[in-house]
Scaffold this motif. Structure first.
Motif, short mmCIF file in Angstrom:
data_model
loop_
_atom_site.label_atom_id
_atom_site.label_comp_id
_atom_site.label_asym_id
_atom_site.label_seq_id
_atom_site.Cartn_x
_atom_site.Cartn_y
_atom_site.Cartn_z
N THR A 246 -34.84 -39.90 -23.24
CA THR A 246 -34.02 -38.98 -22.78
C THR A 246 -32.81 -38.93 -23.35
N ASP A 247 -31.97 -38.25 -23.08
CA ASP A 247 -30.52 -38.32 -23.72
C ASP A 247 -29.98 -39.35 -23.17
N GLU A 248 -29.89 -39.78 -21.95
CA GLU A 248 -29.41 -41.23 -21.50
C GLU A 248 -30.04 -42.62 -22.23
N SER A 249 -31.59 -42.45 -22.11
CA SER A 249 -31.80 -43.84 -22.85
C SER A 249 -31.67 -43.89 -24.31
N PHE A 250 -31.59 -42.71 -24.86
CA PHE A 250 -31.00 -42.58 -26.56
C PHE A 250 -29.70 -43.29 -26.49
N THR B 59 -28.85 -49.50 -18.49
CA THR B 59 -29.17 -47.93 -17.93
C THR B 59 -28.66 -47.61 -16.69
N ILE B 60 -28.14 -48.48 -15.79
CA ILE B 60 -27.73 -48.40 -14.30
C ILE B 60 -26.55 -47.14 -14.31
N PRO B 61 -25.52 -47.21 -15.22
CA PRO B 61 -24.30 -46.15 -15.19
C PRO B 61 -24.86 -44.74 -15.53
N MET B 62 -26.12 -44.69 -16.28
CA MET B 62 -26.85 -43.66 -16.32
C MET B 62 -27.63 -43.01 -15.30
N LEU B 63 -28.23 -43.90 -14.60
CA LEU B 63 -29.00 -43.64 -13.47
C LEU B 63 -28.00 -42.95 -12.42
N VAL B 64 -26.77 -43.51 -12.09
CA VAL B 64 -25.90 -42.97 -11.15
C VAL B 64 -25.52 -41.39 -11.48
N GLY B 65 -25.33 -41.10 -12.88
CA GLY B 65 -25.14 -39.78 -13.37
C GLY B 65 -26.28 -38.80 -13.13
N ALA B 66 -27.44 -39.18 -13.25
CA ALA B 66 -28.88 -38.49 -13.19
C ALA B 66 -29.20 -38.17 -11.71
N ALA B 67 -28.74 -38.98 -10.86
CA ALA B 67 -29.21 -38.75 -9.54
C ALA B 67 -28.91 -37.64 -9.02
N PRO B 68 -27.69 -37.07 -9.00
CA PRO B 68 -27.49 -35.85 -8.29
C PRO B 68 -28.35 -34.68 -9.05
N PHE B 69 -28.39 -34.94 -10.37
CA PHE B 69 -29.03 -34.09 -11.03
C PHE B 69 -30.55 -33.89 -10.54
N GLY B 70 -31.14 -34.96 -10.42
CA GLY B 70 -32.32 -34.87 -9.80
C GLY B 70 -32.76 -34.27 -8.41
N LEU B 71 -31.52 -34.77 -7.65
CA LEU B 71 -31.74 -34.06 -6.33
C LEU B 71 -31.45 -32.70 -6.37
N ILE B 72 -30.53 -32.28 -7.22
CA ILE B 72 -30.39 -30.67 -7.19
C ILE B 72 -31.48 -29.98 -7.74
N PHE B 73 -32.28 -30.62 -8.62
CA PHE B 73 -33.42 -30.05 -9.22
C PHE B 73 -34.47 -29.82 -8.18
N GLY B 74 -34.71 -30.89 -7.25
CA GLY B 74 -35.42 -30.93 -6.44
C GLY B 74 -35.32 -29.69 -5.30
N THR B 75 -34.04 -29.55 -5.02
CA THR B 75 -33.63 -28.49 -3.90
C THR B 75 -33.71 -27.06 -4.63
N LEU B 76 -33.46 -26.93 -6.08
CA LEU B 76 -33.95 -25.65 -6.75
C LEU B 76 -35.10 -25.05 -6.62
N ILE B 77 -36.12 -26.00 -6.53
CA ILE B 77 -37.65 -25.72 -6.64
C ILE B 77 -37.69 -24.92 -5.35
N ALA B 78 -36.94 -25.11 -4.03
CA ALA B 78 -37.24 -24.24 -3.04
C ALA B 78 -36.94 -22.90 -3.10
N THR B 79 -35.96 -22.77 -4.01
CA THR B 79 -35.46 -21.23 -4.27
C THR B 79 -36.50 -20.46 -5.37
N THR B 80 -37.47 -20.83 -5.78
CA THR B 80 -38.45 -20.45 -6.84
C THR B 80 -39.66 -20.28 -6.23
N PRO B 81 -40.62 -19.42 -6.66
CA PRO B 81 -41.97 -19.26 -6.22
C PRO B 81 -42.83 -20.61 -6.33
N MET B 82 -42.19 -21.68 -7.08
CA MET B 82 -43.13 -22.72 -7.16
C MET B 82 -43.53 -23.33 -5.96
N ALA B 83 -44.41 -24.20 -5.52
CA ALA B 83 -44.64 -25.08 -4.29
C ALA B 83 -44.06 -26.33 -5.02
#
Length: 250
Positions: free
Chosen positions: A112-116, A17-41
């Motif tokens: 997930t899509d990747e694990s599938f 699954t390592i190749p999938m981890l590399v692709g998902a890493a920036p996606f997870g990073l961007i999601f974390g930064t996106l939360i800062a632009t929403t009303p959510m804590a």
């Protein structure tokens, strides 16, 4: 079932699954930064990754929360987006049907899509693997841990680098999905579902609230399921050889 065999299968699933981890890493990073632009804590974002664990739905939900959308609409939207997991489950069920309910529930939550993509390939090559569920678990746990780590990192650096999501890192996830989808197009239900969904997404891209995307998801799932249940062998490889068809039938 010996512990070394379990451990070896678990490690193999994580390794593949390592190749999938590399692709998902920036996606997870961007999601974390996106939360800062929403009303959510920030802790809301991490909790969502822990309990929802569905990247596309998390992005859509965060965007809808930021726009002040009602909770009922958010639930309905994310439910529709995740309907594709019904196809994943139907594909993998013959390989996990014998497992106790606790195993099926755990693997179902972590799927997930990747694990599938990893598991579909594994079961196609090793349909009778007695330790397949340990391989499955290794793949899922590696994806789950990876997503939690990068979400947390995005939450930490979101305030310090508010424009991080504009750097184009999300293309890594696009490339990952291409790698997931293209190998599956050799099977007719997947090919039909992809063509129908792509055509609908493009043709309805102007609809508000991303309704075009939701319609495309539903249309693609419906088309794929319809082809799968037509009389005859419609899930055999497209232009496959007799050896391919025999392999699919095992």
């Amino acid at each position: 079932m010996s512990n070394p065999s379990r451990a070896a299968s678990f490690r193999a699933g994580a390794r593949d699954t390592i190749p999938m981890l590399v692709g998902a890493a920036p996606f997870g990073l961007i999601f974390g930064t996106l939360i800062a632009t929403t009303p959510m804590a920030p802790w809301h974002g991490q909790l969502m990754s822990l309990l929802v664990f569905a990247g596309s739905s998390q992005f859509i939900a965060a965007g809808l929360v930021a726009s002040g959308t009602g909770m009922l609409i958010i639930w309905a939207t994310t439910f529709i987006v995740n309907l594709r997991h019904m196809l994943y489950a139907a594909n993998l069920l013959p390989h996990v049907r014998h497992l106790p309910a606790r195993w099926r529930w755990l693997l179902g939550f972590l799927l997930t899509d990747e694990s599938f993509a990893v598991m579909s390939s594994h079961y196609h090559k090793h349909p009778g693997d007695p330790f397949g569920h340990w391989y499955f678990l290794g793949s899922c746990i590696s994806m789950y841990s990876n997503w939690q780590f990068w979400t947390l990192l995005g939450l930490i650096f979101g305030a310090a680098f508010p424009r991080l999501q504009t750097l184009g890192l999300d293309f890594a996830m696009v490339a990952t999905f291409i790698a997931i989808i293209v190998p599956q197009l050799r099977r007719m239900p997947w090919l039909v579902a992809s063509v129908v969904a792509g055509a609908c997404a493009y043709g309805l891209r102007g609809l508000p609230y991303k309704l075009g995307l939701l319609t495309a998801v539903l249309a693609g799932i419906a088309a794929g399921m319809a082809v799968r249940h037509l009389p005859g062998r419609h899930d055999a490889p497209v232009n496959g050889t007799a050896a391919d068809n025999a392999g699919d039938a095992r």
